[in-house]
Design a protein around this motif. Structure first.
Motif, PDB file in Angstrom:
ATOM      1  N   TYR A  71       0.631  -1.185  -0.092  1.00  0.00           N
ATOM      2  CA  TYR A  71      -0.197   0.019   0.014  1.00  0.00           C
ATOM      3  C   TYR A  71       0.782   1.372  -0.082  1.00  0.00           C
ATOM      4  N   SER A  72       2.137   1.051   0.709  1.00  0.00           N
ATOM      5  CA  SER A  72       2.911   2.480   0.674  1.00  0.00           C
ATOM      6  C   SER A  72       3.384   2.627  -0.882  1.00  0.00           C
ATOM      7  N   VAL A  73       3.601   1.425  -1.491  1.00  0.00           N
ATOM      8  CA  VAL A  73       4.087   1.732  -2.712  1.00  0.00           C
ATOM      9  C   VAL A  73       2.929   2.128  -3.865  1.00  0.00           C
ATOM     10  N   THR A  74       1.854   1.821  -3.685  1.00  0.00           N
ATOM     11  CA  THR A  74       0.430   2.128  -4.454  1.00  0.00           C
ATOM     12  C   THR A  74       0.112   3.581  -4.154  1.00  0.00           C
ATOM     13  N   ILE A  75       0.348   3.862  -3.048  1.00  0.00           N
ATOM     14  CA  ILE A  75      -0.094   5.295  -2.894  1.00  0.00           C
ATOM     15  C   ILE A  75       0.958   6.294  -3.893  1.00  0.00           C
ATOM     16  N   ILE A  76       2.125   5.913  -3.608  1.00  0.00           N
ATOM     17  CA  ILE A  76       3.241   6.738  -4.195  1.00  0.00           C
ATOM     18  C   ILE A  76       2.922   6.789  -6.012  1.00  0.00           C
ATOM     19  N   LEU A  77       2.584   5.387  -6.383  1.00  0.00           N
ATOM     20  CA  LEU A  77       2.210   5.107  -7.827  1.00  0.00           C
ATOM     21  C   LEU A  77       1.309   5.990  -8.086  1.00  0.00           C
ATOM     22  N   PHE A  78       0.076   6.018  -7.295  1.00  0.00           N
ATOM     23  CA  PHE A  78      -1.306   6.429  -7.867  1.00  0.00           C
ATOM     24  C   PHE A  78      -1.220   7.976  -7.736  1.00  0.00           C
ATOM     25  N   LEU A  79      -0.360   8.461  -6.841  1.00  0.00           N
ATOM     26  CA  LEU A  79      -0.512   9.938  -6.529  1.00  0.00           C
ATOM     27  C   LEU A  79       0.512  10.434  -7.622  1.00  0.00           C
ATOM     28  N   CYS A  80       1.321   9.668  -8.498  1.00  0.00           N
ATOM     29  CA  CYS A  80       2.270  10.157  -9.430  1.00  0.00           C
ATOM     30  C   CYS A  80       1.560  10.336 -10.706  1.00  0.00           C
ATOM     31  N   MET A  81       0.265   9.417 -10.788  1.00  0.00           N
ATOM     32  CA  MET A  81      -0.321   9.285 -12.052  1.00  0.00           C
ATOM     33  C   MET A  81      -0.890  10.794 -12.501  1.00  0.00           C
ATOM     34  N   PRO A  82      -1.544  11.467 -11.904  1.00  0.00           N
ATOM     35  CA  PRO A  82      -2.011  12.730 -12.404  1.00  0.00           C
ATOM     36  C   PRO A  82      -1.050  13.820 -12.502  1.00  0.00           C
ATOM     37  N   LEU A  83      -0.008  13.721 -11.700  1.00  0.00           N
ATOM     38  CA  LEU A  83       1.136  14.386 -11.904  1.00  0.00           C
ATOM     39  C   LEU A  83       1.891  14.204 -13.453  1.00  0.00           C
ATOM     40  N   VAL A  84       1.891  13.067 -13.603  1.00  0.00           N
ATOM     41  CA  VAL A  84       2.413  12.510 -14.869  1.00  0.00           C
ATOM     42  C   VAL A  84       1.425  13.244 -16.081  1.00  0.00           C
ATOM     43  N   LEU A  85       0.252  13.231 -15.980  1.00  0.00           N
ATOM     44  CA  LEU A  85      -0.704  13.617 -16.514  1.00  0.00           C
ATOM     45  C   LEU A  85      -0.789  15.157 -16.869  1.00  0.00           C
ATOM     46  N   GLY A  86      -0.007  15.933 -15.657  1.00  0.00           N
ATOM     47  CA  GLY A  86      -0.183  17.320 -15.906  1.00  0.00           C
ATOM     48  C   GLY A  86      -1.293  17.896 -15.349  1.00  0.00           C
ATOM     49  N   SER A  87      -2.083  17.316 -14.362  1.00  0.00           N
ATOM     50  CA  SER A  87      -3.325  17.689 -14.028  1.00  0.00           C
ATOM     51  C   SER A  87      -3.448  17.906 -12.324  1.00  0.00           C
ATOM     52  N   LEU A  88      -3.251  19.318 -11.976  1.00  0.00           N
ATOM     53  CA  LEU A  88      -3.272  19.453 -10.481  1.00  0.00           C
ATOM     54  C   LEU A  88      -4.668  19.033  -9.868  1.00  0.00           C
ATOM     55  N   ILE A  89      -5.969  19.211 -10.693  1.00  0.00           N
ATOM     56  CA  ILE A  89      -7.000  19.112 -10.170  1.00  0.00           C
ATOM     57  C   ILE A  89      -7.414  17.398 -10.136  1.00  0.00           C
ATOM     58  N   SER A  90      -6.835  16.674 -10.961  1.00  0.00           N
ATOM     59  CA  SER A  90      -6.620  15.220 -10.989  1.00  0.00           C
ATOM     60  C   SER A  90      -5.994  14.741  -9.613  1.00  0.00           C
ATOM     61  N   PHE A  91      -4.820  15.389  -9.514  1.00  0.00           N
ATOM     62  CA  PHE A  91      -4.027  15.232  -8.002  1.00  0.00           C
ATOM     63  C   PHE A  91      -4.964  15.259  -6.944  1.00  0.00           C
ATOM     64  N   ILE A  92      -5.776  16.130  -6.851  1.00  0.00           N
ATOM     65  CA  ILE A  92      -6.445  16.621  -5.713  1.00  0.00           C
ATOM     66  C   ILE A  92      -7.628  15.386  -5.588  1.00  0.00           C
ATOM     67  N   ILE A  93      -8.112  14.843  -6.641  1.00  0.00           N
ATOM     68  CA  ILE A  93      -8.879  13.897  -6.577  1.00  0.00           C
ATOM     69  C   ILE A  93      -8.253  12.566  -6.153  1.00  0.00           C
ATOM     70  N   PHE A  94      -6.989  12.396  -6.434  1.00  0.00           N
ATOM     71  CA  PHE A  94      -6.303  10.969  -6.177  1.00  0.00           C
ATOM     72  C   PHE A  94      -5.863  11.348  -4.774  1.00  0.00           C
ATOM     73  N   LEU A  95      -5.770  12.367  -4.134  1.00  0.00           N
ATOM     74  CA  LEU A  95      -5.543  12.323  -2.504  1.00  0.00           C
ATOM     75  C   LEU A  95      -6.479  11.771  -1.906  1.00  0.00           C
ATOM     76  N   PHE A  96      -7.617  11.382  -2.537  1.00  0.00           N
ATOM     77  CA  PHE A  96      -8.792  10.698  -1.400  1.00  0.00           C
ATOM     78  C   PHE A  96      -8.196   9.046  -1.103  1.00  0.00           C
ATOM     79  N   TYR A  97      -7.062   8.722  -2.109  1.00  0.00           N
ATOM     80  CA  TYR A  97      -6.905   7.153  -2.040  1.00  0.00           C
ATOM     81  C   TYR A  97      -6.135   6.906  -0.784  1.00  0.00           C
ATOM     82  N   PRO A  98      -5.498   7.858  -0.047  1.00  0.00           N
ATOM     83  CA  PRO A  98      -4.951   7.229   1.218  1.00  0.00           C
ATOM     84  C   PRO A  98      -5.842   6.994   2.384  1.00  0.00           C
ATOM     85  N   ALA A  99      -7.073   7.988   2.330  1.00  0.00           N
ATOM     86  CA  ALA A  99      -8.179   7.826   3.045  1.00  0.00           C
ATOM     87  C   ALA A  99      -9.000   6.532   2.697  1.00  0.00           C
TER      88      ALA A  99
END
Length: 223
Positions: free
Chosen positions: A159-187
């Protein structure tokens, strides 16, 4: 390795690539979205080779990783919330590119790619250390507690690794708004961990002692 496992793996791989591609490119309204191609490359190329290696070296583990049907009702609900997060995140990234809402600088995407690939190496190490890693919450026959390597640092390194992986995805896509959505993943994942540990405490010998030995769940000294 069996033909059934081979075709199951190939089918899921192709289905995943097609679905994610559609979720990103369709809202973007174009195939000329270089961030999306970048994500597809760093996500699916390593996944393809990892699948090939598992297919020949540890087909039993590959079969567990392909099985995503949860037996626990609470876990099934958590998986649905995760799926909703991914859909919203990817669609938003496509729309963000299409309408140029908040587009991150290219260097952010490249830094995220480096972190993503390094995290993939950690992902591979977790798979190497723990051959009991199923995508569903369960106690398997003859399963034992793994307390070495990354499992000696945190109880849930996957889960430590998947949190990093998933939070990187929206950044690779260049979208700050998507990054905010993916911040729900740790919760979301915190709920999964709580239920998973209840299952492991009841069904896996030595897990209670392991919890006393390794204090942190996901992030050393924090969580």
């Amino acid at each position: 390795m069996t033909k059934e496992l081979f075709f199951q793996a190939i089918l899921k791989f192709l289905a995943g690539a097609v679905i994610i591609g559609l979720l990103i490119f369709w809202p973007a309204g174009t195939l000329y979205y270089w961030n999306a191609w970048l994500l597809m490359g760093v996500l699916f190329v390593p996944m393809f080779f990892a699948g090939i290696i598992l297919m020949f070296k540890d087909p039993a583990l590959l079969k567990k990783r392909l099985n995503a049907k949860e037996k626990e009702a609470e876990q099934s609900l958590i998986i649905k919330f995760s799926g909703l997060m991914f859909v919203l995140g990817f669609v938003t990234a496509g729309l963000n590119f299409r309408f140029q809402w908040i587009v991150l600088p290219k260097w952010v995407s490249w830094v995220a790619v480096v972190i993503f690939l390094l995290s993939y190496l950690l992902y591979a190490e977790v798979l190497r250390e723990n051959t009991y890693l199923s995508r569903t919450v369960e106690v398997q026959e003859d399963q034992r507690v793994i307390d070495t390597g990354l499992y000696g640092i945190v109880r849930h390194p996957m889960y430590s690794v998947t949190i990093i992986l998933f939070l990187c995805m929206p950044l690779v896509l260049g979208s700050l708004i998507s990054f905010i959505i993916f911040l729900f993943y740790p919760a979301i994942i915190s709920k999964r961990i709580r239920n998973e540990e209840e299952v492991l405490e009841k069904g896996l010998a030595g897990y209670v002692e392991y919890k006393r030995k390794v204090k942190y769940k996901v992030i050393p000294f924090i969580w």
